[in-house]
Design an enzyme around this catalytic site. Structure first.
Site, PDB file in Angstrom:
ATOM      1  N   HIS A 120      16.865  -9.828 -25.060  1.00  0.00           N
ATOM      2  CA  HIS A 120      16.408  -8.483 -24.721  1.00  0.00           C
ATOM      3  C   HIS A 120      17.103  -7.415 -25.561  1.00  0.00           C
ATOM      4  CE1 HIS A 120      14.450  -5.638 -21.978  1.00  0.00           C
ATOM      5  NE2 HIS A 120      15.573  -4.938 -22.008  1.00  0.00           N
ATOM      6  N   HIS A 151       9.180  -3.894 -18.106  1.00  0.00           N
ATOM      7  CA  HIS A 151      10.037  -4.234 -16.974  1.00  0.00           C
ATOM      8  C   HIS A 151       9.332  -5.337 -16.201  1.00  0.00           C
ATOM      9  CE1 HIS A 151      13.617  -2.346 -14.703  1.00  0.00           C
ATOM     10  NE2 HIS A 151      13.988  -2.730 -15.899  1.00  0.00           N
TER      11      HIS A 151
END
Length: 739
Positions: A49, A95
């Site tokens: 990420h 998300h």
């Protein structure tokens, strides 16, 4: 070094997401066994990420510059010049994993995080968009996820006070265990007042701003870099908790101290929290950072240094302030009721030193934390090309009018009004075109200038042919902006894929990125920001490749923007662009014929540019009364959407001869627009298309209360609207028929 920390074992290393060879790399870098806190820091900085270790080598091929690009990828958000001393600041982020585990808070904090990315740059947010992908409506969890995510998006945006003006929403069984929540934020700033993350100067105060630190969100970035399994519900503590009212205060305080010239550098505490923000600020400025965690405001007692460094508590910022402005800045933050604490300083050492309880718990080389993260050239394979579906081989199972009625009420094509009516899409008073059209139009300040905003992708195309799918996602965003009269300027992307360690998934990623690059280059539509979200898999089953494209364009005068609604009776309807009746990967083939197969439509980027430039020019000249691009569902669905939007019918006189009728009406050929013109402008429209050598087909004329195809029964517009508007509310109310 602190002694009351766990021993570093292979099991502990594995729990932190570091593979044995990565841990060996860590050991060589620092020359000793890391402390527990240092292991957590490396885990945060080296996960997928934060480090982009699987994607970085391919992202370098994206075009990122143009005369109007002020800041491309690498900062909190991209920045483009929109003239008159103003800049548009925007970015999209995912998300996904948090929103599956805890839909409301996952979506809420996704919106909050992307808003911070924008105002960190010194911009005031003016709009949000979202792109949502959910599983099969029949899956037992889908309705719960839709309800929570939509409420979360609206709950944060509405409370914060920024309109959510557009986006898209789809359903497919491949998202059953891994829904996608992609949030985009757009803001305005002055071109000479953009703020960046790179620290400068030695012994400058590093200041913690905003809300207090808690234990929520610890290992959030690491969790977002791993596949799901049966224990995904157990990851709930890694989901952050949002507070839009605190973020609104943070916005106002940040913009005020920026206006007072207090700020040297600023960084949002997003993924990996204090760790990532501090390291990035120091590394970008070729400086060291010394942090004292005893000074970090905490809302929970007894927090360890490890927890403080990895917490992803929301509504927090880290700044390097001008020393002489420290008291002034503190007064501003205290006025807004927010925490303000000097937690460290910049140093010349290029070391990242963290102290807690009077002891050093981390001492690491700051630039290497990011620069020496593993970079993988993962093996990839291109999937075999799928066969072209010949229109003659697809036998229509029902009449075209019946197929239209069915398609318009399917989960993907039905009205999403149930979603966007939960969003405040008019707050701030600048929303010119609301959700439901091709692109949102938002006025810039008092006008007449406006921004055209969209978010789009067609995942089924991307799976069938990643290169063409990547091209199409960009072309579709470009068409959406063009259809309202905007000049496309730049994109942000959100690249959602499965496990990159599988060569076929990596092949999808590489193909889509190459397609995006080709389209952005041909359309002069550079990438200025973005996000990569990998490991979107559950129990080994990956999502459809979903490289969402967020596009931004400019209109000189919002009063001249085009809409898709038919405007009145007696207006001529034209189709711009060539139709061959491409049924491969079409919604007609999938939802009417039950076949999800074939090659997707090819994207001719020269045609896209020529056709779009003609449409945009005619909008500016006032020759067109309605414009709609042709995409999902094909030509007949586009006509129905225009009729429903204007509550006006149409008589379609064209009876296709060279192409089977069902393929002509429902094929998803690209680079096409449906436009209408008043009788006074018909000759001009025809002449403009002829001069540009662009196909222009007269379809019929607007009027009446039904959509009437030559040789088919007429379908009342009211009946179309009832079916179009009914599916989603019925589904969310628990209707078994809708599911």
């Amino acid at each position: 070094m602190k002694r009351n920390e766990p021993a570093i074992t292979p099991e502990l290393v594995a729990q932190h997401g570091l593979k044995p060879d990565e841990y060996d790399r860590l050991l060589k870098l620092i020359g000793r066994t890391p402390t527990f806190t240092e292991l957590g820091i490396f885990s945060a900085m080296w996960n997928e990420h934060c480090s982009y270790k699987s994607s970085k080598v391919h992202l370098r091929g994206l075009p990122t510059s143009a005369p109007w690009v002020i800041q491309g990828p690498g900062e909190n958000a991209g920045v483009i010049d929109i003239g008159d001393g103003l800049a548009c600041v925007f970015k999209m982020e995912s998300h996904n994993h948090p929103s599956f585990i805890e839909p409301y808070q996952g979506a809420t904090t996704g919106v909050g995080g992307i808003l911070r990315d924008v105002f960190t740059m010194g911009a005031r947010p003016i709009a949000c968009l979202d792109a949502l992908s959910f599983g099969d409506p029949k899956h037992p969890k889908t309705r719960h996820l839709v309800s929570g995510v939509v409420a979360g998006v609206g709950g944060y945006g509405n409370s914060f006070g920024v309109p959510t003006v557009g986006g898209q929403m789809r359903f497919h069984s491949r998202y059953d265990g891994n829904n996608l929540v992609n949030a985009m934020a757009v803001g305005l700033a002055e071109t000479d007042k953009i703020f960046y993350a790179a620290a400068s100067g030695v012994d400058m105060p590093i200041v913690y701003l905003g809300s207090k630190t808690g234990r929520d969100g610890i290992h959030g970035a690491s969790m977002a870099s791993a596949e799901f399994d049966e224990d995904s519900e157990g990851k709930r503590p890694t989901v952050q908790v949002g507070d839009p009212f605190s973020e609104k205060l943070l916005l106002e305080a940040c913009l005020e101290i920026m206006a007072k010239d207090c700020v040297i550098a600023i960084q949002d505490m997003g993924a990996a929290g204090l760790t990532c923000s501090a390291v990035e600020m120091g590394a970008k400025g070729d400086l060291g950072v010394d942090l004292d965690l005893d000074k970090v405001p905490c809302r929970e007692t007894g927090m360890s240094g490890y927890e403080m460094m990895l917490s992803e508590s929301q509504e927090r910022m880290l700044m390097v302030l001008k020393p002489e402005k420290e008291k002034e800045a503190e007064a501003i933050f205290r006025k807004w009721g927010l925490d303000f604490a000097v937690v460290g300083k910049t140093t010349p050492t290029k070391r990242f030193v963290v102290r807690h309880g009077g002891e050093v718990i981390a001492d690491l080389p700051i630039k290497e934390l990011g620069d020496e993260a593993p970079v993988y050239k993962r093996p990839f394979v291109e999937m075999p090309k799928r066969p072209v579906i010949e229109a003659e081989d697809v036998k229509p199972p029902m009449a075209n009018a019946d197929a239209l009625e069915k398609l318009i009420a399917t989960p993907d094509l039905c009205s999403k009004r149930w979603v966007w009516e939960q969003y405040d899409h008019v707050i701030l008073g600048n929303t010119v075109q609301r959700p439901g059209g091709d692109a949102a139009v938002v006025r810039v300040l008092d006008g007449p200038k406006a921004l055209a905003l969209t978010a789009d992708v067609t995942p089924r195309y991307c799976e069938a042919n990643p290169f063409e799918g990547g091209k199409q996602a960009v072309a579709e965003a470009w068409r959406n902006i063009t259809a309202v009269g905007g000049t496309p300027l730049a994109i942000t992307d959100n690249l959602n894929f499965g496990n990159p360690e599988k060569p076929e998934i990596m092949g999808q990623f590489v193909g889509c990125v190459r397609g995006i690059a080709a389209a952005c280059t041909a359309l002069d539509f550079p990438v200025v920001s973005g996000n990569v979200s990998l490991y979107n898999e559950t129990n080994g089953r990956g999502i459809l490749p979903t490289p969402t494209i967020g596009g931004v364009g400019i209109l000189a005068d919002f009063t001249k923007s085009a809409t898709l609604a038919f405007k009145g009776a007696g207006q001529a309807i034209f189709l711009i662009g060539e139709t061959v009746g491409w049924l491969g990967q079409s919604l007609y083939l999938r939802d009417i014929c039950g076949q999800e197969e074939g090659a997707p439509p090819p994207v001719d980027l020269v045609e896209e540019k020529e056709n779009g430039d003609l449409v945009r020019a005619m909008i500016k000249e006032g020759l067109l009364t309605a414009v709609h691009d042709v995409s999902d569902g094909g030509l007949l669905v586009a006509l129905a959407e225009m009729a429903m939007a204007g509550n006006i019918g149409a008589r379609i006189d064209l009876a296709p001869t060279d192409t089977p009728a069902h393929a002509y009406w429902f094929g998803e050929d690209q680079a096409r627009y449906v436009v209408t013109a008043s009788s006074a402008d018909i000759e001009k429209v025809v002449a403009r298309a002829k001069a540009a050598s662009i196909p222009l087909s007269p379809l019929g004329v607007t009027g009446g209360d039904a959509l009437a195809l030559a040789g088919e029964r007429a379908v009342p517009v009211a009946k179309l609207s009832e079916r179009h508007e009914g599916w989603l509310p019925g589904y969310m109310a628990g209707s078994s028929a809708a599911a």
